[in-house]
Design a protein around this motif. Structure first.
Motif, PDB file in Angstrom:
ATOM      1  N   GLY A 476     -74.977  16.380  -9.462  1.00 17.40           N
ATOM      2  CA  GLY A 476     -75.215  14.964  -9.229  1.00 17.40           C
ATOM      3  C   GLY A 476     -74.163  14.066  -9.841  1.00 17.40           C
ATOM      4  N   LEU A 477     -73.372  14.613 -10.784  1.00 16.94           N
ATOM      5  CA  LEU A 477     -72.335  13.830 -11.434  1.00 16.94           C
ATOM      6  C   LEU A 477     -70.948  14.120 -10.855  1.00 16.94           C
ATOM      7  N   ALA A 478     -70.895  14.893  -9.774  1.00 17.82           N
ATOM      8  CA  ALA A 478     -69.613  15.285  -9.181  1.00 17.82           C
ATOM      9  C   ALA A 478     -68.807  14.052  -8.777  1.00 17.82           C
ATOM     10  N   ARG A 479     -67.496  14.219  -8.781  1.00 20.59           N
ATOM     11  CA  ARG A 479     -66.607  13.097  -8.516  1.00 20.59           C
ATOM     12  C   ARG A 479     -66.853  12.468  -7.152  1.00 20.59           C
ATOM     13  N   ASP A 480     -67.086  13.270  -6.121  1.00 19.85           N
ATOM     14  CA  ASP A 480     -67.267  12.678  -4.795  1.00 19.85           C
ATOM     15  C   ASP A 480     -68.538  11.834  -4.733  1.00 19.85           C
ATOM     16  N   ALA A 481     -69.616  12.313  -5.390  1.00 23.32           N
ATOM     17  CA  ALA A 481     -70.859  11.544  -5.400  1.00 23.32           C
ATOM     18  C   ALA A 481     -70.682  10.233  -6.147  1.00 23.32           C
ATOM     19  N   GLN A 482     -69.969  10.267  -7.250  1.00 23.55           N
ATOM     20  CA  GLN A 482     -69.760   9.047  -8.025  1.00 23.55           C
ATOM     21  C   GLN A 482     -68.801   8.089  -7.324  1.00 23.55           C
ATOM     22  N   ALA A 483     -67.825   8.627  -6.616  1.00 24.08           N
ATOM     23  CA  ALA A 483     -66.882   7.756  -5.905  1.00 24.08           C
ATOM     24  C   ALA A 483     -67.603   6.912  -4.859  1.00 24.08           C
ATOM     25  N   ALA A 484     -68.687   7.437  -4.321  1.00 26.05           N
ATOM     26  CA  ALA A 484     -69.420   6.729  -3.267  1.00 26.05           C
ATOM     27  C   ALA A 484     -70.424   5.737  -3.806  1.00 26.05           C
ATOM     28  N   SER A 485     -70.608   5.698  -5.123  1.00 25.89           N
ATOM     29  CA  SER A 485     -71.627   4.826  -5.724  1.00 25.89           C
ATOM     30  C   SER A 485     -70.961   3.697  -6.495  1.00 25.89           C
ATOM     31  N   PRO A 486     -71.130   2.451  -6.085  1.00 29.72           N
ATOM     32  CA  PRO A 486     -70.493   1.334  -6.793  1.00 29.72           C
ATOM     33  C   PRO A 486     -70.897   1.232  -8.257  1.00 29.72           C
ATOM     34  N   SER A 487     -72.095   1.700  -8.592  1.00 29.04           N
ATOM     35  CA  SER A 487     -72.580   1.567  -9.964  1.00 29.04           C
ATOM     36  C   SER A 487     -72.347   2.818 -10.807  1.00 29.04           C
ATOM     37  N   SER A 488     -71.492   3.708 -10.355  1.00 28.44           N
ATOM     38  CA  SER A 488     -71.291   4.977 -11.064  1.00 28.44           C
ATOM     39  C   SER A 488     -70.401   4.801 -12.292  1.00 28.44           C
ATOM     40  N   HIS A 489     -70.483   5.788 -13.164  1.00 27.09           N
ATOM     41  CA  HIS A 489     -69.631   5.858 -14.343  1.00 27.09           C
ATOM     42  C   HIS A 489     -68.160   5.867 -13.920  1.00 27.09           C
ATOM     43  N   LEU A 490     -67.840   6.649 -12.893  1.00 24.12           N
ATOM     44  CA  LEU A 490     -66.461   6.757 -12.420  1.00 24.12           C
ATOM     45  C   LEU A 490     -65.929   5.405 -11.974  1.00 24.12           C
ATOM     46  N   ASN A 491     -66.696   4.689 -11.194  1.00 21.83           N
ATOM     47  CA  ASN A 491     -66.206   3.407 -10.707  1.00 21.83           C
ATOM     48  C   ASN A 491     -66.128   2.367 -11.814  1.00 21.83           C
ATOM     49  N   LEU A 492     -66.974   2.485 -12.840  1.00 15.19           N
ATOM     50  CA  LEU A 492     -66.819   1.622 -14.003  1.00 15.19           C
ATOM     51  C   LEU A 492     -65.480   1.904 -14.686  1.00 15.19           C
ATOM     52  N   TYR A 493     -65.140   3.177 -14.874  1.00 19.43           N
ATOM     53  CA  TYR A 493     -63.857   3.538 -15.478  1.00 19.43           C
ATOM     54  C   TYR A 493     -62.694   3.007 -14.636  1.00 19.43           C
ATOM     55  N   ARG A 494     -62.798   3.142 -13.324  1.00 23.13           N
ATOM     56  CA  ARG A 494     -61.727   2.630 -12.472  1.00 23.13           C
ATOM     57  C   ARG A 494     -61.522   1.138 -12.696  1.00 23.13           C
ATOM     58  N   ARG A 495     -62.619   0.388 -12.776  1.00 16.98           N
ATOM     59  CA  ARG A 495     -62.499  -1.054 -12.987  1.00 16.98           C
ATOM     60  C   ARG A 495     -61.960  -1.361 -14.380  1.00 16.98           C
ATOM     61  N   MET A 496     -62.452  -0.624 -15.375  1.00 18.43           N
ATOM     62  CA  MET A 496     -61.980  -0.836 -16.743  1.00 18.43           C
ATOM     63  C   MET A 496     -60.473  -0.625 -16.852  1.00 18.43           C
ATOM     64  N   LEU A 497     -60.005   0.490 -16.307  1.00 24.85           N
ATOM     65  CA  LEU A 497     -58.598   0.839 -16.457  1.00 24.85           C
ATOM     66  C   LEU A 497     -57.702  -0.101 -15.664  1.00 24.85           C
ATOM     67  N   ALA A 498     -58.154  -0.504 -14.475  1.00 31.28           N
ATOM     68  CA  ALA A 498     -57.369  -1.449 -13.687  1.00 31.28           C
ATOM     69  C   ALA A 498     -57.290  -2.799 -14.393  1.00 31.28           C
ATOM     70  N   LEU A 499     -58.408  -3.255 -14.947  1.00 30.99           N
ATOM     71  CA  LEU A 499     -58.437  -4.545 -15.620  1.00 30.99           C
ATOM     72  C   LEU A 499     -57.660  -4.488 -16.936  1.00 30.99           C
ATOM     73  N   ARG A 500     -57.747  -3.370 -17.634  1.00 30.45           N
ATOM     74  CA  ARG A 500     -56.965  -3.200 -18.862  1.00 30.45           C
ATOM     75  C   ARG A 500     -55.483  -3.365 -18.586  1.00 30.45           C
ATOM     76  N   ARG A 501     -55.030  -2.778 -17.493  1.00 34.30           N
ATOM     77  CA  ARG A 501     -53.619  -2.901 -17.117  1.00 34.30           C
ATOM     78  C   ARG A 501     -53.300  -4.342 -16.700  1.00 34.30           C
ATOM     79  N   GLU A 502     -54.160  -4.936 -15.869  1.00 39.64           N
ATOM     80  CA  GLU A 502     -53.914  -6.295 -15.363  1.00 39.64           C
ATOM     81  C   GLU A 502     -53.828  -7.307 -16.507  1.00 39.64           C
ATOM     82  N   LEU A 503     -54.682  -7.145 -17.521  1.00 35.30           N
ATOM     83  CA  LEU A 503     -54.727  -8.087 -18.640  1.00 35.30           C
ATOM     84  C   LEU A 503     -53.784  -7.713 -19.785  1.00 35.30           C
ATOM     85  N   SER A 504     -53.078  -6.585 -19.642  1.00 42.99           N
ATOM     86  CA  SER A 504     -52.143  -6.110 -20.682  1.00 42.99           C
ATOM     87  C   SER A 504     -52.841  -5.985 -22.039  1.00 42.99           C
TER      88      SER A 504
END
Length: 581
Positions: A476-504
């Protein structure tokens, strides 16, 4: 909560502000980098033998690139009998057939370059495998020979040398000495191994050892690596005379035995070794780095490893061990930034790696985990997995807002827990065997990753069973399942890392927001981004500002527009005129 939501809560950003660290514009990609640790045997199995391989890493590198990381650190893949999962190296300049070939390494290097990812490899200079050609030559040679002098051989104590040369203990349990049988069949000398019996320590008082590792550095630099994570970087040189030590085997401080006095760690001669290595890396350009796995005590000594002519980074283990104790976290962050700023070095934050219980499991307890510093088994009190994942998200967001570099451990972006239900017969960490099962060891954090929920072994590999069993929750925690869920841990990390870079944020500053630094909360300002963590049982009223990201990503988790829920972190954009106290 959308990224552009604006809070109008009555709490204002007022009160004292304590500046600790100014923004950093010093050149160097590593100073603010996010580096992702790959543990090869558990990453992806492409050939179906149940063990991950280099081809599997190459196949999945595009998914890592999507996280917007800067580099990948590869744990050992060298030739090895695998007594300690590859940290027992028998040939530093070849790939173990378990993982592939040098051609596979070159293909992986080419794919990393194509994706804009740097590649850092593990270097294990304190010890090798007892199957290494140099150690086999030492066993065959007489006492006092040049071959023996590559390692730390000593005569034993007692009337017939039947006792170890000193009282040092192995990290993995039991004495740190093993007696050999000489070629003529008689009991012989003892050799030192701070880890497993199969891992003899090199003698770094010998110039030939220096020359060999300088050769190894150049071999991998010539193949294009961007640097080295140096295993137990604090242990290479031992104190003259090998004096007795009554403290902890790992060198951490205990009553009457301060860590800085441990005779097997942190010796002054170490630093000349790393100055030499730094000069070698500089020959290949200014972007090659050294990262120290240096467990030094007290924390300000960490600055000794990252002076301008030595290493570029050193893992901040005191931060990893601070847990969610906000007072301890604040102390470690302040002391780290102050000490490292004094030598012009960045801090390097980390929450999990291949040697500790994953933080999604550690934080699943209301109190300390039942086996501090060790694996958790089925007979132990079990963690609350949902609580652990929620707190892990908050802790990760708090860490990734800090200025400096950060290391992620494979699978933490999925919120993976430790593997707990591992039968004794399948445990492979030498700690388990050397302590007779008293210590479970590190297998739990090394369980193979889940990639695709509908495939055998959750997509880790389609052939043989994985070398360690995966928890039932992994599908249930597999990457493909999490990629499809906007509220997943994976997608939170994606947003965190993108925003970390954007905000320096990695190049940013740190100012404590004193009104939100309490017994149950911690808050700082990085530039104009406020980072607030609430570990108390009650919600915390938020200051006015623009919500950038919350670690609770759905209303079902308790999100309140004007309050920071228990176990939640938020990033807010806030504008203030003065950040100094």
């Amino acid at each position: 909560m959308s990224v552009d939501s604006v809070l109008t809560a009555p709490a204002a950003l007022a009160g004292p502000l304590t500046l600790v660290h100014a923004a950093d514009d010093t050149p160097g990609w590593w100073r603010s980098a996010v580096i992702y640790q790959v543990y090869p045997r558990s990453f992806r199995d492409l050939n179906g033998d149940g063990v991950g391989d280099l081809a599997g890493i190459t196949a999945e590198l595009p998914q890592l690139a999507e996280l917007e990381i800067d580099a990948v650190w590869l744990s050992p893949f060298y030739r090895s009998p695998q007594r300690d999962a590859g940290y027992d190296v028998s040939d530093y300049c070849d790939v173990d057939p378990l993982f592939g070939t040098l051609a596979d390494f070159d293909a992986m290097m080419a794919e990393a370059n194509r994706l804009g990812l740097r590649l850092i490899v593990d270097l294990v200079p304190n010890h090798c495998s007892d199957q290494h050609a140099a150690f086999q030559a030492a066993l065959a040679a007489p006492a006092g020979s040049p071959e023996r002098d590559m390692f730390i051989f000593r005569d034993g104590r007692g009337d017939s040398g039947e006792q170890p040369p000193n009282n040092w203990q192995s990290h993995f349990g039991g004495p740190a000495w093993t007696r050999i049988t000489e070629p003529d069949g008689t009991p012989g000398q003892w050799y030192l191994h701070l880890f497993d019996t199969s891992q003899p320590d090199f003698n770094w008082d010998n110039d030939a050892v220096h020359a060999e590792f300088e050769r190894v550095l150049r071999f991998w630099l010539d193949r294009g690596v961007s640097g080295f994570r140096v295993d137990v970087a604090h242990a290479l040189v031992k104190a003259p005379g090998l004096p007795e030590w009554g403290g902890r085997a790992d060198g951490n401080s205990s009553h009457g035995f301060p860590g800085h006095e441990a005779p097997m760690f942190g010796q002054p001669a170490l630093h000349d070794i790393y100055r030499t290595w730094r000069r070698i890396l500089a020959e290949y350009g200014p972007d090659r780095i050294l990262c120290a796995e240096a467990n030094v005590d007290p924390l300000p000594r960490l600055a000794d490893w990252v002076r301008p002519d030595e290493m570029h980074q050193a893992f901040n283990f005191p931060y990893l061990h601070a847990g969610l104790d906000v007072h301890r976290m604040r102390h470690v962050i302040t002391e780290s930034l102050t000490a490292l700023d004094a030598v012009g070095a960045p801090s390097t934050w980390v929450l999990s790696n291949h040697d500790v219980v994953r933080h999604a499991t550690r934080f699943g307890y209301n109190g300390p985990a039942p086996r501090d510093g060790d694996g958790i088994g089925p007979a132990d009190v079990q963690p609350d997995e949902a609580l652990g994942r929620s707190r892990a998200a908050a802790a990760s967001m708090f860490m990734l807002g800090l200025p400096g570099g950060a290391y992620l451990y494979q699978g933490e972006e999925l919120g993976l827990p430790d593997g707990i239900d591992i039968p004794d017969s399948q445990r492979q960490d030498p700690t388990f065997g050397r302590t007779g099962g008293e210590r479970l060891g590190r297998d739990g954090c090394r369980v193979p990753l889940p990639w695709r929920s509908g495939e055998p072994h959750a997509g880790f590999g389609a052939g043989a069973d994985p070398w360690l069993p995966q928890p039932a929750s992994f599908a249930g925690l597999a990457r493909d399942a999490q990629a499809a869920s906007p509220s997943s841990h994976l997608n939170l990390y994606r947003r965190m890392l993108a925003l970390r870079r954007e905000l320096s944020l990695g190049q940013g500053s740190l100012t404590w927001l004193e009104n939100w630094c309490t017994d149950t909360s911690l808050a700082y300002l990085n530039g104009t981004t406020a980072v607030l963590l609430n570990v108390g049982p009650e919600p915390l009223e938020l200051p006015a500002g623009q919500v950038l990201l919350r670690s609770f990503v759905s209303a079902e988790q308790g999100e309140d527009a004007h309050r920071l829920s228990s176990g939640e972190t938020v990033w807010l954009e806030i504008y203030i005129e003065d950040t100094e106290s």
